[in-house]
Design a protein around this motif. Structure first.
Motif, mmCIF file in Angstrom:
data_model
loop_
_atom_site.group_PDB
_atom_site.id
_atom_site.type_symbol
_atom_site.label_atom_id
_atom_site.label_comp_id
_atom_site.label_asym_id
_atom_site.label_seq_id
_atom_site.Cartn_x
_atom_site.Cartn_y
_atom_site.Cartn_z
ATOM 1 N N SER A 159 -10.788 4.233 -1.890
ATOM 2 C CA SER A 159 -10.948 2.813 -1.566
ATOM 3 C C SER A 159 -11.677 2.068 -2.683
ATOM 4 O O SER A 159 -12.549 2.628 -3.343
ATOM 5 N N LYS A 176 0.808 -1.226 0.000
ATOM 6 C CA LYS A 176 0.000 0.000 0.000
ATOM 7 C C LYS A 176 0.843 1.280 0.000
ATOM 8 O O LYS A 176 0.318 2.362 -0.234
ATOM 9 N N SER A 209 -8.010 -1.070 3.754
ATOM 10 C CA SER A 209 -8.621 -0.988 2.434
ATOM 11 C C SER A 209 -7.550 -1.255 1.369
ATOM 12 O O SER A 209 -6.386 -0.895 1.539
ATOM 13 N N ASN A 248 -6.213 -0.198 -1.337
ATOM 14 C CA ASN A 248 -5.827 0.880 -2.249
ATOM 15 C C ASN A 248 -4.452 1.392 -1.839
ATOM 16 O O ASN A 248 -4.078 1.272 -0.676
ATOM 17 N N HIS A 266 -6.979 12.306 1.933
ATOM 18 C CA HIS A 266 -7.248 10.878 1.927
ATOM 19 C C HIS A 266 -8.303 10.692 0.852
ATOM 20 O O HIS A 266 -8.943 11.645 0.459
#
Ligand code: TXA
Ligand code: MG
Length: 318
Positions: free
Chosen positions: A144, A49, A136, A138, A223
């Motif tokens: 997400s 990630k 998540s 992503n 985010h």
């Protein structure tokens, strides 16, 4: 696109037992999962990630008995919330036991625990001897994923398997609740509306945002960010006029078409907030792939899941 999308649950269980990563469907968003007791596998989640190690992971369980090995005690209010919202889109932050590693909790004395409702996630977890750590699926700060294809578009075949459970029903991450004594504290707005929580356990405390010292890094202001610039609007037609020279995509709650834009994504023609939440991230993913100059998102009504939707839009706009 070359991908590792599969529907084979047994195969994914085998990979997880071999300390590999598997992207898994949940009712909120897809997660990037590993055995919580295998440090190397958990480290791989952070690497895949590009996520900083100070950001703790949520532990996914299928049975409340598993809590015994994970947490020291459960406050009364937490028990009430579990009874009402588990399995479902609610994560509880609870005092951790020693066998939950600092890697999972980023050195905190608490651990986030959630029991997902998605039937495929449940079946997967029920067949495993260990809970799954899963953020998540992503890259850090990105939107997400709410489908197996979204995960594949981010990671291709870098994840050994992406378990396909179809589009996510809730479409927003879980609501995260911690406790100060018996007082519930909201760490992240999400799939369970705050009003529903307050009905059961009384007034909750909202954490204020502090970009420099996020209590839950999901609280980081930037985010859920698409690559395309996004603004939130309470007067969409005027904002379209102001940017007449740009190619614009609109995210609308229920309106079918805006004039003078390249595309309108309507989240729920019948103005159903749950349906809108379900379609939000997928609309962001699609618009972000259209090479637009600007995304204009309608501000949602500040109630129920609308509050969580506005929260995600604000972070996407930051
Ligand atoms: O719906 C969800 O919660 C999804 C699915 C896959 O379960 N997971 C998810 O994970 O959204 P993630 O890592 O993207 O977001 C979890 C958030 C992070 O912001 C993290 O900082 C916070 O939960 N968190 C986890 N453990 C925590 C703890 N012990 N104390 C405070 N915050 C915590
Ligand atoms: Mg996340």
């Amino acid at each position: 696109m070359d991908t590792s999308i599969t529907k084979d649950i047994a195969y994914c269980q085998k990979l997880l037992r071999n300390n590999e990563l598997v992207a898994i469907p949940t009712e909120t968003v897809y997660g990037l999962a590993a055995n919580i007791f295998e440090a190397d596998a958990v480290r791989d989640i952070f690497k895949m990630k590009g996520r900083p190690l100070f950001n703790p992971l949520i532990v996914h369980i299928h049975n409340v008995n598993q809590l015994e090995t994970l947490v020291e005690y459960v406050p009364k209010a937490a028990e009430v919330l579990m009874q009402n919202f588990w399995p479902g889109p609610l994560t509880l932050i609870l005092p951790k036991k020693e066998n939950v590693s600092d890697l999972i909790t980023a050195g905190k004395s608490t651990v986030g625990v959630r029991m997902p409702k998605h039937p495929v996630a449940r079946k997967l977890l029920e067949g495993l001897e260990f809970p799954l750590a899963a953020p998540s699926a992503n890259p850090f700060t990105k939107v997400s994923p709410t489908s197996a294809e979204h995960v594949a578009s981010y990671f291709g075949t870098k994840i050994p398997a992406i378990l396909d459970g179809g589009p996510c029903e809730v479409g927003l991450e879980s609501t995260i609740i911690g406790f100060e004594g018996d007082t519930p504290v909201v760490y992240r707005k999400g799939g369970v509306p705050i009003e529903a929580i307050e009905q059961l356990v009384g007034k909750v405390k909202l954490l204020t945002q502090d970009e420099n010292a996020p209590v839950a890094p999901g609280m980081l202001l930037k985010h859920y960010s698409p690559n395309t610039k996004l603004i939130i609007s309470e007067a969409v037609d005027e904002d379209i006029k102001k940017h007449a020279n740009l190619s614009i995509g609109v995210i609308s709650f229920s309106k079918k078409d805006y004039q003078n834009v390249s595309v309108t994504k309507t989240l729920s023609k019948k103005r159903d907030m749950s349906e809108a939440a379900k379609h939000l991230f997928s609309a962001l993913h699609q618009l972000d792939q259209m090479n637009l100059d600007l995304i204009i998102a309608e501000k949602f009504p500040e109630e129920g899941l609308g509050i969580s939707i506005n929260d995600r839009l604000e972070r996407a706009a930051y």
